[in-house]
Design a protein around this motif. Structure first.
Motif, PDB file in Angstrom:
ATOM      1  N   LEU A 295       0.823  -1.212   0.000  1.00  0.00           N
ATOM      2  CA  LEU A 295       0.000   0.000   0.000  1.00  0.00           C
ATOM      3  C   LEU A 295       0.861   1.267   0.000  1.00  0.00           C
ATOM      4  CD1 LEU A 295      -3.045   0.826   0.391  1.00  0.00           C
ATOM      5  CD2 LEU A 295      -2.592   0.835   2.841  1.00  0.00           C
ATOM      6  N   ASP A 296       1.815   1.353   0.922  1.00  0.00           N
ATOM      7  CA  ASP A 296       2.639   2.559   1.030  1.00  0.00           C
ATOM      8  C   ASP A 296       3.462   2.789  -0.239  1.00  0.00           C
ATOM      9  OD1 ASP A 296       1.615   2.789   3.555  1.00  0.00           O
ATOM     10  OD2 ASP A 296       3.451   2.225   4.598  1.00  0.00           O
ATOM     11  N   SER A 297       3.924   1.698  -0.862  1.00  0.00           N
ATOM     12  CA  SER A 297       4.702   1.840  -2.096  1.00  0.00           C
ATOM     13  C   SER A 297       3.830   2.387  -3.214  1.00  0.00           C
ATOM     14  CB  SER A 297       5.271   0.492  -2.540  1.00  0.00           C
ATOM     15  OG  SER A 297       5.984  -0.108  -1.495  1.00  0.00           O
TER      16      SER A 297
ATOM     17  N   PHE B   6      -5.881   4.352  13.827  1.00  0.00           N
ATOM     18  CA  PHE B   6      -4.509   4.831  13.973  1.00  0.00           C
ATOM     19  C   PHE B   6      -3.599   4.497  12.789  1.00  0.00           C
ATOM     20  CE2 PHE B   6      -2.221   0.937  15.115  1.00  0.00           C
ATOM     21  CZ  PHE B   6      -3.264   0.107  15.497  1.00  0.00           C
ATOM     22  N   HIS B   7      -3.890   3.453  12.042  1.00  0.00           N
ATOM     23  CA  HIS B   7      -3.029   3.141  10.895  1.00  0.00           C
ATOM     24  C   HIS B   7      -3.689   2.059  10.058  1.00  0.00           C
ATOM     25  CE1 HIS B   7       0.810   3.354   8.809  1.00  0.00           C
ATOM     26  NE2 HIS B   7       0.774   2.048   8.684  1.00  0.00           N
ATOM     27  N   THR B   8      -3.419   2.088   8.758  1.00  0.00           N
ATOM     28  CA  THR B   8      -3.893   1.021   7.882  1.00  0.00           C
ATOM     29  C   THR B   8      -2.693   0.212   7.409  1.00  0.00           C
ATOM     30  OG1 THR B   8      -5.868   2.212   7.245  1.00  0.00           O
ATOM     31  CG2 THR B   8      -5.109   0.518   5.722  1.00  0.00           C
ATOM     32  N   PHE B   9      -2.777  -1.088   7.638  1.00  0.00           N
ATOM     33  CA  PHE B   9      -1.656  -1.989   7.366  1.00  0.00           C
ATOM     34  C   PHE B   9      -1.860  -2.628   6.001  1.00  0.00           C
ATOM     35  CE2 PHE B   9      -2.112  -1.313  11.833  1.00  0.00           C
ATOM     36  CZ  PHE B   9      -0.813  -1.172  12.276  1.00  0.00           C
TER      37      PHE B   9
ATOM     38  N   ARG C 143       1.308  -9.458   4.480  1.00  0.00           N
ATOM     39  CA  ARG C 143       0.254  -9.791   5.435  1.00  0.00           C
ATOM     40  C   ARG C 143      -0.435 -11.098   5.055  1.00  0.00           C
ATOM     41  NH1 ARG C 143      -3.968  -7.479   6.837  1.00  0.00           N
ATOM     42  NH2 ARG C 143      -3.468  -7.643   9.033  1.00  0.00           N
ATOM     43  N   ASN C 144      -0.497 -11.382   3.765  1.00  0.00           N
ATOM     44  CA  ASN C 144      -1.167 -12.593   3.312  1.00  0.00           C
ATOM     45  C   ASN C 144      -0.197 -13.769   3.407  1.00  0.00           C
ATOM     46  OD1 ASN C 144      -3.318 -14.017   2.329  1.00  0.00           O
ATOM     47  ND2 ASN C 144      -2.637 -13.856   0.210  1.00  0.00           N
TER      48      ASN C 144
ATOM     49  N   PHE D  15      -5.623  -8.996   2.243  1.00  0.00           N
ATOM     50  CA  PHE D  15      -6.376  -7.998   2.996  1.00  0.00           C
ATOM     51  C   PHE D  15      -5.473  -6.837   3.386  1.00  0.00           C
ATOM     52  CE2 PHE D  15      -9.209 -11.616   4.058  1.00  0.00           C
ATOM     53  CZ  PHE D  15     -10.432 -11.016   3.810  1.00  0.00           C
ATOM     54  N   ILE D  16      -6.001  -5.617   3.307  1.00  0.00           N
ATOM     55  CA  ILE D  16      -5.375  -4.555   4.074  1.00  0.00           C
ATOM     56  C   ILE D  16      -6.199  -4.477   5.357  1.00  0.00           C
ATOM     57  CG2 ILE D  16      -4.628  -3.289   2.006  1.00  0.00           C
ATOM     58  CD1 ILE D  16      -6.769  -1.153   2.786  1.00  0.00           C
ATOM     59  N   SER D  17      -5.580  -4.102   6.455  1.00  0.00           N
ATOM     60  CA  SER D  17      -6.334  -4.036   7.702  1.00  0.00           C
ATOM     61  C   SER D  17      -6.271  -2.633   8.298  1.00  0.00           C
ATOM     62  CB  SER D  17      -5.802  -5.040   8.714  1.00  0.00           C
ATOM     63  OG  SER D  17      -6.639  -4.997   9.856  1.00  0.00           O
ATOM     64  N   VAL D  18      -7.453  -2.103   8.578  1.00  0.00           N
ATOM     65  CA  VAL D  18      -7.533  -0.787   9.197  1.00  0.00           C
ATOM     66  C   VAL D  18      -7.484  -0.997  10.712  1.00  0.00           C
ATOM     67  CG1 VAL D  18      -8.835   1.365   9.324  1.00  0.00           C
ATOM     68  CG2 VAL D  18      -8.968  -0.045   7.246  1.00  0.00           C
TER      69      VAL D  18
END
Lengths: 249, 249
Positions: free
Chosen positions: A53-55, B75-78, B83-84, B110-113
């Motif tokens: 995501l950040d990239s 606070f942050h989205t990972f 992650r997978n 998944f991205i995780s909020v």
């Protein structure tokens, strides 16, 4: 039109970047003018399945500004169900902003991860428009054109975050030229905060952070006595950025 | 097993909640023990197509803790691709933690909020396990069990955020009982920061925030002279929360 390879993209997730620059005592933000319509958008994009995501946020920014290695900060993820607006998306197809093939992709519900960046205005030569836009320009945050969907809300949230972080973090490294005077730094703070600050208090406070180095030089070619020029001590600047400016507990 | 109605869920998006509580001078965090395996997880979940992201985080928390109307902060989205982890997901099927039918859903990227919450330990009577978990317990942040995927990283990021925000925001309203002594408040700060603070400096600094009201009462039933009990002035507390504690510019 460029082909959008939607099958390689992560569904439901978008990125929006609020890129701040400082020029002639104005806080500016980089916006894309959509094709065929008087509507503007934040630069951003989608997330490839194989890319962090950040990239992707850094990629989006590098494409638009030519800048790499910039300070990019995730500040909020926008996930309201009202972000999706089918009428708006149909209109974008009607106006030939987006290809009808893309409608289904654009019309899904997206959450958008918001990033903000502070860039040195002078280093962004010529921002480059994207596949759905015909121009990319710096706009004053105090005089914004009409923005698509919730992009004004995203922009205002980024600006608010920046104001709050001014209380706890140094600022200026990516917004000012390498050498700057204290009045120029004060002007940056005043522009971001949208209010006048007391000259002596500002100087005392900013000096107390111990992040400035005096170069003993003055700007040449100005009529009256020019103020001394300073640089950031980058090591101390970054340390203060990490630890926060408050005295702490 | 409960049926997971994946067709009504937003793909690629998950929520993880780091729920902090304070008990017997320990900072605790609410964790789910997965079924059939010595592995723990943060409470969280997926996002229904028709529900706002922030509301889903509140829902997830209300289900586990019975608490509503709590302070919940994104606070942050990972969004790292790492992650997978397909091997991990297969293992969860093998161990009968998740139904084989769910494998495909769980195995997407998944991205995780990430959200964190501060809750009053005493008000969470009995945390309720979820569909893939058999227990829900308060664990000390200093003695964590093995956590699934990147949940330890998410937890540590939340803890770091909390420490940073202590410099700029009041804390305690949802972590302490309604009435508390200054030493109890100091103990909360010390626990979150993981270090001892000077008693007189702490009192002076915390009093300067002007968010405490002295009740003129003392805790009864303690042997030596008990300290005075205070309450938060909730209006001032919330105002300070909004504006930040620093003097500002």
């Amino acid at each position: 039109m460029t082909t959008l390879q939607t099958q390689s993209l992560l569904p439901s997730v978008a990125i929006d970047c609020v890129v701040f620059g400082f020029h002639e005592n104005e806080l500016k933000v980089l916006l894309l003018k959509l094709k065929n319509i008087d509507l503007w958008a934040l630069p951003g994009g989608f997330v490839n399945q194989g890319v962090d995501l950040d990239s992707e946020a850094l990629n989006a920014l590098e494409i638009r500004t030519g800048l790499d290695n910039i300070f990019l900060k995730q500040f909020h993820t926008f996930g309201s169900i009202e972000r999706n607006d089918t009428d708006h998306n149909r209109m974008l197809v009607d106006k030939k902003v987006i290809d009808p093939e893309w409608f289904e992709w654009f019309d899904q519900r997206f959450i958008s991860v918001g990033y903000y960046a502070l860039v040195e205005y002078s280093q962004v030569r010529e921002p480059i428009p994207g596949p759905i836009s015909e121009a990319c320009e710096w706009c004053s945050v105090n005089d914004l054109p009409p923005l698509m969907l919730d992009h004004r809300h995203i922009l205002e949230t980024a600006h608010m975050t920046l104001k709050t972080e001014l209380n706890n973090q140094p600022i200026g490294l990516n917004l000012l030229p390498k050498r700057f005077s204290i009045p120029e730094l004060q002007s940056l703070y005043e522009t971001i905060l949208g209010k006048k600050l007391d000259r002596r208090n500002f100087r005392r406070k900013v000096m107390s952070f111990d992040i400035l180095v005096c170069t003993n030089e003055r700007r040449t070619g100005v009529a009256h006595k020019a103020p001394l020029l300073y640089e950031f001590d980058e090591e101390k600047y970054h340390a203060a950025h990490q630890a926060g400016l408050s005295s702490g507990w």
